[in-house]
Design a protein around this motif. Structure first.
Motif, short mmCIF file in Angstrom:
data_model
loop_
_atom_site.label_atom_id
_atom_site.label_comp_id
_atom_site.label_asym_id
_atom_site.label_seq_id
_atom_site.Cartn_x
_atom_site.Cartn_y
_atom_site.Cartn_z
N SER A 179 -2.82 7.09 1.07
CA SER A 179 -3.87 6.63 0.21
C SER A 179 -5.14 6.32 0.65
O SER A 179 -6.09 6.28 -0.45
CB SER A 179 -3.43 5.89 -0.96
OG SER A 179 -3.09 4.51 -0.61
N SER A 232 -7.22 3.28 -1.23
CA SER A 232 -7.87 3.38 -2.60
C SER A 232 -6.99 3.02 -3.62
O SER A 232 -7.27 2.70 -4.80
CB SER A 232 -7.90 5.05 -2.91
OG SER A 232 -6.59 5.45 -2.95
N LEU A 233 -5.65 2.51 -3.48
CA LEU A 233 -4.75 1.92 -4.10
C LEU A 233 -4.18 0.57 -3.90
O LEU A 233 -3.78 -0.37 -4.83
CB LEU A 233 -3.32 2.59 -4.34
CG LEU A 233 -3.60 4.24 -4.55
CD1 LEU A 233 -2.13 5.12 -4.43
CD2 LEU A 233 -4.16 4.47 -5.86
N LYS A 278 -4.74 6.51 -9.54
CA LYS A 278 -5.90 5.54 -9.24
C LYS A 278 -5.91 4.42 -10.17
O LYS A 278 -6.36 3.35 -9.94
CB LYS A 278 -6.90 6.47 -8.67
CG LYS A 278 -8.09 5.57 -8.58
CD LYS A 278 -8.25 4.56 -7.28
CE LYS A 278 -9.66 4.35 -7.17
NZ LYS A 278 -9.80 3.22 -5.73
#
Length: 472
Positions: A215, A218-219, A457
């Protein structure tokens, strides 16, 4: 430069926010963990990718504890400031590049191996642990952590998890995602969440662990990982086969895999790559060959396997098949392969390293297509590949000072990705999307897939502060 809040210079354009950010960060962090000197923070602005924009961070934070990471995320959420998590910045897609005014969250000081359990065959580590250091640590217990990117001496486990990285051994042992059992993750609002397990089996609930692997920060921010280990295998022995064409080498790869063989490594270097490695390291590799295929086995008795693979290489047209005499010679060949990308960079001074993965059956068409693209644009493009799993690294060599050559390099890079998709492949086998390939991710997964990924997201990062501008 380490600064207290009273020493920090005031930015006239955004002074209030800058002062608030620095002040709140220093409320929960030691001064030595907060860097603001622009000459220092600039060094944290980007990873190793070409053609990827990078902004100027407002501050770089180097935490040592989970609680310090939580404090950074709470502060950033309260002030709506973007956060860019980083490891060793060895990435090749711009995934760790800063954005203007962000907090760069460098996790390199969280570098402890917390636990190694030979019974459970797990290691518990912090994200800043260097891949090779972990491998050596578990090796002392007779264990093995297989994922081994070419940058394994410098890349970190957190970065490997963020990009779902691979390595030379993937053909037998698989990629990082297959060894991540559980994670501790700090979410965008500072909450700490645990995913996964320590057990050999477990299917409770959605597999959020796999969601975080790849990821690219981004998480959430990974602060601890439970990693699966294997018993340490015997030292592998390598066979080197020379071919008069890349197509013949790829035919040999298909024969080996169709024959049911399970090599611990199956790597390919084209003529351009072989010559680049020789020029840089003087290793005496056979420069007259068009493709060099390296196959290895780490079984207790690799001799019969190497002989069988050697025969398949000869049937595919190999001009020479030479098994290594011992472990030392094998390691020399592997070192040559690991040096490939560094050596290609020296050809013109700058490279764009593609990461297209295609079905093994399409590998020959992929390499022939890359050669045609190089001819079309008048560029040197060397190819090394994790041939056993179809993961190619076409590397465009160019002079970044030459505007026209730089343009042609970028256009050729895009054509290579288009070729990979046309052949049923994917734009990234192990380097990630980052900034470099986000337009191509949209093409690969389509509008519905893109919508679903953006929705995920939003659930984890409703304010959009975590590594903005990456992936999509």
């Amino acid at each position: 430069m380490i600064m207290s809040r009273t020493e920090a210079p005031r930015d006239e354009a955004a002074g209030d926010l800058a002062d608030q950010l620095l002040g709140r960060l220093l409320d929960g962090l030691p001064a030595e963990a907060v860097l603001t000197d622009p000459d220092v923070t600039a060094a944290y602005a980007n990873d190793m990718a070409s053609f990827c924009a990078a902004g100027a961070p407002a501050v770089v934070v180097l935490p040592r504890t989970v609680e310090q990471v939580q404090h950074v995320l709470r502060t950033a959420s309260a002030l709506r400031v973007p956060v860019v998590p980083q490891g060793a910045r060895t990435g090749l897609s711009g995934g760790a590049n800063a954005v203007d005014g962000c907090v760069v969250l460098s996790l390199t000081r969280m570098n402890r191996v917390l636990e190694i359990s030979p019974v459970d065959r797990i290691a518990v580590v912090e994200p800043g642990v260097v891949n090779a250091d972990l491998s050596r640590a578990v090796g002392e217990h007779g264990l093995y952590y297989p994922p081994d990117p070419s940058s394994w001496e410098t890349c970190t486990i957190g970065g490997n998890i963020g990009t779902a990285s691979g390595g030379l051994c993937c053909v037998k042992y698989g990629v990082t995602a297959e060894y991540v059992l559980g994670l501790d993750v700090v979410l965008a609002d500072g909450r700490l969440m645990s995913t996964g397990r320590r057990t050999a089996k477990g299917v409770a609930g959605y597999d959020l662990t796999r969601l975080f692997v790849g990821s690219e920060g981004s998480l959430g921010v990974v602060v601890r990982a439970v990693l699966a280990l294997r018993p340490k295998p015997p030292q592998q022995l390598v066979l080197a086969a020379e071919f008069a064409s890349s197509a013949a080498a790829c035919d040999a790869v298909c024969r080996i895999m169709a024959g049911g063989h399970v090599p611990s490594l199956l790597e390919l270097m084209d003529r351009t790559t072989v010559r680049a490695v020789n020029d840089m390291a003087h290793m005496g590799l056979p420069e007259e060959t068009e493709a060099l295929l390296l196959a290895a086995f780490d079984t207790p008795d690799p001799g019969p396997d190497l002989a069988a693979v050697g025969a398949l290489c000869e049937a595919a047209g190999a001009t020479s098949v030479v098994p290594a005499d011992d472990a030392a010679e094998s390691e020399l060949l592997l070192q040559a392969r690991r040096l490939s990308l560094t050596a290609l960079e020296a050809v013109k001074g700058t490279t764009m390293i593609d990461d297209v993965c295609v079905p093994r059956s399409a590998l020959g068409r992929m390499l022939d297509g890359v050669a045609a693209i190089g001819d079309k644009y008048g560029l040197t493009i060397g190819v090394c590949a994790h041939a056993g799993d179809g993961n190619t690294h076409p590397t465009v060599c160019f002079d970044a000072r030459d505007a026209d050559e730089s343009r042609r390099a970028r256009e050729s890079f895009d054509e290579i990705m288009a070729l990979g998709l046309e052949l049923g492949g994917t734009i990234s086998g192990e380097h990630g999307v980052g900034v470099l390939k986000k337009e191509w991710l949209a093409r690969e997964i389509g509008p519905v897939g893109l919508e679903m990924q953006r929705a995920v997201k939003t659930v984890f990062d409703p304010l959009g502060i975590l590594n903005p501008g990456k992936l999509f």
